[in-house]
Structure formats: C-alpha cells, structure tokens
Write a protein that holds these residues in place. Sequence first.
Motif, PDB file in Angstrom:
ATOM      1  N   LYS A 208     -14.790 -16.702 -47.830  1.00  0.00           N
ATOM      2  CA  LYS A 208     -14.509 -15.621 -46.892  1.00  0.00           C
ATOM      3  C   LYS A 208     -13.458 -14.668 -47.464  1.00  0.00           C
ATOM      4  N   SER A 209     -12.422 -15.247 -48.070  1.00  0.00           N
ATOM      5  CA  SER A 209     -11.349 -14.409 -48.596  1.00  0.00           C
ATOM      6  C   SER A 209     -11.824 -13.585 -49.792  1.00  0.00           C
ATOM      7  N   LEU A 210     -12.862 -14.069 -50.472  1.00  0.00           N
ATOM      8  CA  LEU A 210     -13.343 -13.379 -51.671  1.00  0.00           C
ATOM      9  C   LEU A 210     -14.558 -12.497 -51.395  1.00  0.00           C
ATOM     10  N   SER A 211     -14.969 -12.434 -50.130  1.00  0.00           N
ATOM     11  CA  SER A 211     -16.141 -11.616 -49.796  1.00  0.00           C
ATOM     12  C   SER A 211     -15.767 -10.151 -49.663  1.00  0.00           C
TER      13      SER A 211
ATOM     14  N   ASN B  24     -17.450  -5.344 -46.242  1.00  0.00           N
ATOM     15  CA  ASN B  24     -18.642  -4.845 -45.567  1.00  0.00           C
ATOM     16  C   ASN B  24     -19.709  -5.914 -45.378  1.00  0.00           C
ATOM     17  N   GLN B  25     -19.594  -7.026 -46.120  1.00  0.00           N
ATOM     18  CA  GLN B  25     -20.649  -8.038 -46.048  1.00  0.00           C
ATOM     19  C   GLN B  25     -20.188  -9.358 -45.447  1.00  0.00           C
ATOM     20  N   VAL B  26     -18.875  -9.438 -45.147  1.00  0.00           N
ATOM     21  CA  VAL B  26     -18.339 -10.746 -44.747  1.00  0.00           C
ATOM     22  C   VAL B  26     -18.940 -11.240 -43.431  1.00  0.00           C
ATOM     23  N   HIS B  27     -19.395 -10.295 -42.586  1.00  0.00           N
ATOM     24  CA  HIS B  27     -19.974 -10.720 -41.307  1.00  0.00           C
ATOM     25  C   HIS B  27     -21.269 -11.498 -41.487  1.00  0.00           C
ATOM     26  N   LEU B  28     -21.863 -11.401 -42.691  1.00  0.00           N
ATOM     27  CA  LEU B  28     -23.107 -12.137 -42.964  1.00  0.00           C
ATOM     28  C   LEU B  28     -22.827 -13.580 -43.363  1.00  0.00           C
ATOM     29  N   LEU B  29     -21.558 -13.859 -43.713  1.00  0.00           N
ATOM     30  CA  LEU B  29     -21.215 -15.191 -44.224  1.00  0.00           C
ATOM     31  C   LEU B  29     -21.195 -16.211 -43.089  1.00  0.00           C
TER      32      LEU B  29
ATOM     33  N   VAL C 298     -20.741 -21.575 -49.037  1.00  0.00           N
ATOM     34  CA  VAL C 298     -19.616 -21.812 -49.935  1.00  0.00           C
ATOM     35  C   VAL C 298     -19.464 -20.714 -50.992  1.00  0.00           C
ATOM     36  N   LEU C 299     -20.389 -19.765 -51.030  1.00  0.00           N
ATOM     37  CA  LEU C 299     -20.280 -18.670 -52.000  1.00  0.00           C
ATOM     38  C   LEU C 299     -19.951 -17.368 -51.273  1.00  0.00           C
ATOM     39  N   PRO C 300     -19.050 -16.555 -51.851  1.00  0.00           N
ATOM     40  CA  PRO C 300     -18.697 -15.301 -51.198  1.00  0.00           C
ATOM     41  C   PRO C 300     -19.864 -14.326 -51.169  1.00  0.00           C
ATOM     42  N   ARG C 301     -19.869 -13.456 -50.149  1.00  0.00           N
ATOM     43  CA  ARG C 301     -20.888 -12.404 -50.068  1.00  0.00           C
ATOM     44  C   ARG C 301     -20.305 -11.141 -50.684  1.00  0.00           C
TER      45      ARG C 301
ATOM     46  N   ILE D 202     -12.963   1.926 -48.656  1.00  0.00           N
ATOM     47  CA  ILE D 202     -13.540   0.941 -47.750  1.00  0.00           C
ATOM     48  C   ILE D 202     -13.258   1.367 -46.322  1.00  0.00           C
ATOM     49  N   ALA D 203     -14.316   1.451 -45.535  1.00  0.00           N
ATOM     50  CA  ALA D 203     -14.179   1.983 -44.183  1.00  0.00           C
ATOM     51  C   ALA D 203     -13.303   1.081 -43.316  1.00  0.00           C
ATOM     52  N   GLN D 204     -13.597  -0.202 -43.325  1.00  0.00           N
ATOM     53  CA  GLN D 204     -12.875  -1.084 -42.426  1.00  0.00           C
ATOM     54  C   GLN D 204     -12.648  -2.441 -43.068  1.00  0.00           C
ATOM     55  N   LEU D 205     -11.451  -2.989 -42.839  1.00  0.00           N
ATOM     56  CA  LEU D 205     -11.174  -4.321 -43.337  1.00  0.00           C
ATOM     57  C   LEU D 205     -11.518  -5.329 -42.259  1.00  0.00           C
ATOM     58  N   ASP D 206     -11.867  -6.524 -42.688  1.00  0.00           N
ATOM     59  CA  ASP D 206     -12.184  -7.566 -41.731  1.00  0.00           C
ATOM     60  C   ASP D 206     -10.953  -8.431 -41.550  1.00  0.00           C
ATOM     61  N   PHE D 207     -10.444  -8.513 -40.304  1.00  0.00           N
ATOM     62  CA  PHE D 207      -9.220  -9.269 -40.076  1.00  0.00           C
ATOM     63  C   PHE D 207      -9.389 -10.738 -40.435  1.00  0.00           C
ATOM     64  N   GLY D 208     -10.572 -11.272 -40.141  1.00  0.00           N
ATOM     65  CA  GLY D 208     -10.856 -12.665 -40.465  1.00  0.00           C
ATOM     66  C   GLY D 208     -10.692 -12.971 -41.944  1.00  0.00           C
ATOM     67  N   SER D 209     -11.155 -12.054 -42.798  1.00  0.00           N
ATOM     68  CA  SER D 209     -11.041 -12.364 -44.230  1.00  0.00           C
ATOM     69  C   SER D 209      -9.629 -12.114 -44.746  1.00  0.00           C
ATOM     70  N   LEU D 210      -8.896 -11.194 -44.102  1.00  0.00           N
ATOM     71  CA  LEU D 210      -7.476 -11.050 -44.467  1.00  0.00           C
ATOM     72  C   LEU D 210      -6.720 -12.324 -44.128  1.00  0.00           C
ATOM     73  N   LYS D 211      -7.040 -12.870 -42.971  1.00  0.00           N
ATOM     74  CA  LYS D 211      -6.445 -14.128 -42.531  1.00  0.00           C
ATOM     75  C   LYS D 211      -6.793 -15.227 -43.544  1.00  0.00           C
TER      76      LYS D 211
END
Lengths: 294, 311
Positions: free
Chosen positions: A34-37, A40-45, A50-53, A252-261
């Motif tokens: 998640k942290s390495l995705s 824009n694609q992390v919501h698909l993970l 176990v592999l980043p998107r 990048i339009a928007q960061l994902d808070f979940g992946s920053l976490k």
Amino acid sequence: MTGKKITVSKTFLALLLSLMTLSMFVPIVNLFAKSLSHPNQVHLLRGYEVLPRGFSLINFEVVLHNPIIVRAVMNSLFITVTGTLLSLLFTTMSAYVLTRKKLVGKTPLMVFLIVIMIFEPGIVPEYMVIKSLGLLDNLWAMVLYRTINVFYLIIMMRFIEEIPDSLLEAAKIDGAGHVKLFTRIVLPLSRIPLLTIGMFYAVARWNEFFKSSIFLSSRDHTVLQVLLRQFIVERDTTAMIDAAELLKNSGIAQLDFGSLKAATIVIAMIPILMLYPIILKYYTKGVMDGGVKE
Amino acid sequence: MKAVRTTAPAQIRGSSRWKQVWSDKVLYVMLVPAIAYFAIFHVWPIYGMKLAFYDYRILGDHEYVGLKYFRELFSTPIFSNIIKNTLIISAMKLIIIFPIPILFALMLNEFRNGVFRKMVQVVAYLPHFLSWVVIAGIWFEFLSPSTGAVNEGLKAIGLPPHDFLTDKESIRWVLVASEAWRSAGWDSIIFFAAIMGINPSLYEAAYVDGANRWHIMTRIILPHLYIPMVTIFTLNVGFIMNAGLDQILNFTNDSVNSSIDVIDTYVYRIGLINSQYSFATAANLFKSVIGVILVLSTHFISKKLTSKGAW
C-alpha cells in the motif's frame, strides 16, 4: 500404510502452519504494498494482495518532507539510542556489583529489586515524580524512565556469574581494581548478552507509546508512535494536510491518506526490521541452548 | 572454619564487615546510578501512592481523608463494570491463547530440520516486536469492512461484511485474536526449546517398544512440557489484573469503550485526563495490591507444582 498416513497428516500440518504464517505475513506485506502503490491506483489494492499497484515512492517522499514527522522520527531515535546506551551501562555495571560474592548487603538489595519488579505504583504517582523533577515535556524523561529493567538485570547477573573466577583473580593479582575488571574483562566478555539485552531495550524504547504520550505534550517533543496513534486511531489528518499541499506541483491530483498512513507505519517498522536478524540470531539461539536446562 | 568464627569476638566480626565494605567502596560507587534510579523512579512513586489517602491540592498540604476514596470507588457502579471487563478480557486471553504456543511448538516439531520450519519461525516471531500502534494500524486494514482481507473472505463465502472494531460483542474477540497474533509465535520459543531438549534416545527406545507418534506425543513430549506449562500459566494468572493497556488504548473507540474499559484505562482517564489524582491513585493501589497477592500466590503454587518458582 502407516508411512502414507504420516505424510497425509504432515501435509495437513504443513497447510495449517502455512495458513497461520500467511495470516501474519500478508497483512504486514500488504501494508508495504500500500505504501509503495501509486496514489491513483491504490484504491484497486485489495487487503490480501502483496504487490503494489503502480509502483511509486511518492508516499514516502510526502511523509519525509513533513517536518512534524521528521521531528518525531528524530526524537524517537534520540530516546532510543541514548536510552539504550544508558540502560546497558547501568544494567551491566550493577549486575557486575551484585555478582561479587563478598558484597555486604547483597541479599536485602536483591529482595528490594524483586519487590520493585512486582509492585507497580501506577501512572499518577509516576506522573507526579516526572513533574516534580521538572522533566515534563522533556525528552530526557523518556530516556531516564525505566532505565533499568530488573528482569534483564537478573539475566545479566546470571551471565556474569558464568565468567570463570580464575580469570578475574589473575587480573586482580596483576593489580586491576573493580573498574578495570569491569571494563577490561567483564564488558568485552559480555558482548553477546549486551547485544541481546540491548536489542530488547532498544525495541521497547522505540515502541513506547503510552508513557511518551503522557510525559511529552508539545508537538516539538512528540515521538513517532504517538504521532502514528494520532493518524491511525484518532484519524487526525491535520498533520498530513500541509504535506499534501507541498505536493500540489508534482502532477498528482490527490494523495491517498491510507497509503500515507501505511508509509508512516512502514517507517516505524524499519528499525525493528533492521534489528530483527540480530534478535533472531542471538536471542533464539540463547533460548534454545540455555532454556533447555531450566 | 566454623569453630574459628564462633570463637571470634563479636567486635572483630563487626569490624571485618566494615573492612569488607571499605575495601569494596568502588563497588558501592558503581552501584550509585542504579540506587539513584530506583530511588527516584520506583521508591518515590511508591511513596507517592499515599495520595490515595489524601485530598490532592496543588498548593498547601494535602488533607488526610483515610479510606474516603476507596469507599467512593467501591460504591461507583462504573467500577464494578471495569473490574468485570478486566477479568473477562484477561480470562479470555488466558484460556484461549494459552494452548496456542504449545500447539504451535508441537506442530513445528514435526518439521524439525527443514527450511520450512525456519521460514515459519521468522514470520511468527516478528509481530512480537511491533508496537501496539503499528499492530492496530495493520489490524484496522486487515479488518476493514470495505477492503480488509477478513471481510473479503466473508464476502467470498457469501456472508455480509462486518465491522468488528465498532461492535461491542466482537471487539473483545479482536483483542484476543490480535494478542494471539502478536505473541503466540514468540511464546512458543520456550516450549519448542523444551521439546528440542528431549533426549532422542527416548524416542528410539519408545519406537523399539512399539510406540506410535501419538504415544510419543502423550507419553514423552507432553510430560517434558509440564514445567514450562505450569510456570507460564501461573505467571499469566498472576498478571490477570493487567488486561493490556497499550493494546486497549489503540483498539478502543467511543462505540466499544464500555465493553473494553479496564482498570488501567480507567485510571488513565480519571487520573490524567480528568485530574482526579487521589481517586485514580486509590483505584491503582487496589489493583496493585491484588496484583502482588496474585503474583506471590501463583509463584508459590508454581513452586509447589514444579519445585521451581516463577523467578
């Protein structure tokens, strides 16, 4: 026939063990993914992947550009390094003294230590003491608090007792005093327990969250675990927003808070993962060799 | 040797004792940091517990109020709920988690020499070294109703997703499961070491006598695990008043607080957040006294059963 029966049950056991192991492995690796995705694609993970998107280091860049997080990491490192060194010095020094056979007052001292080990005064009196010492909101409160762990002190004593008397006697005849005996013979011979106990002190200090959240109140003195709790448990993202602003011009339009976490959690895990091989090498071996006799 | 000592006058014995102390003066100097540390960070707070019998005032002398705060504590309905929660959560953890490391060690023993065993161990020990904050972060993802692996699994078998973290019933099970997840692997080390320490000739002799694997397990391995089993179980009983402060603080939220509020979280809340210092200290003193009684009695029970104490 029996041979076949054993392989069937063995396969079943292997499956069960693999399942247990995967339940530990997958959530941790998923966090790394998640942290390495890419944001824009992390919501698909999905949670079991176990592999980043769309591999990207942008989350780490954002996190490490955030002065609050960097500050917290530095504070945690300071407390861990200073605290561990102090703990090791005081623990070994007192373990050496308490293993001297002719020491007057040894028994009452040991009884005193056992009492201290099992009687917890609790958080309010401890808070009052830190306050009286003027150490509230001071990193040294966390360095000094729980410097000596009685349990590790006893482990260290058992180890020092194993050092042959003849070795110390010979040095004594050559004119060495206690300080020399301690620094020239005991310390160099104690490398392995020093490393093992040091790991445990370091891990405990790096992971300490409750006492840090009480003793350290200002943002400048916050530590990584306390900050993480803010992100994870209280879902307070204010510290992240500035960072997101910083990245507006990166395309990048928007960061994902979940992946920053996730990236922040990964940063909190890195020192543990770095120490982990040493822990495995020395501690588990120590238990395997020594625990058997118990 | 003994004769010499008894005939020596008391005066000389006393002076030789002081002589010993004087010749060891460097040792006592080396002990100064430890003594100072224990005095400041352990003895002083123990002295500070007298606050439970006094009214706390920021300025001036505290007024002695005897058992007032204890009476208040026991008449508060919340407190009985807190005790109930503490005991339920501890008992659940104790009973459910205790056998897992033993079973784990027994299973690992079937794969003694393989790479597989080492891989399993490397992964299983790791969570023990993660902080509860990090574990909470991992578990929140793991249990997330929208993307978590557990709910993906539920959906896959046709069940509706469930938010385990905000449900009063399931949150206690989350505490038990995450505790097991964190410590079962690590706690198996001592049992695995005990199994590895069994003399292999015992197995051979048993096989010659016609024993099967089940016989080996029940007649040889389990008896060898008796001492660590008793020691660890009694030790855990001794700490039953500690339901896990760090863990609960990180897994709690408003909707489940009433079912996982334990003595430690209560003391933290009323003491440090609401600044009712005396009341919180009284609650903590109650807990500490019960804790010491439990630890000491389980120590002696353990000693009786295995001829070895917990320390």
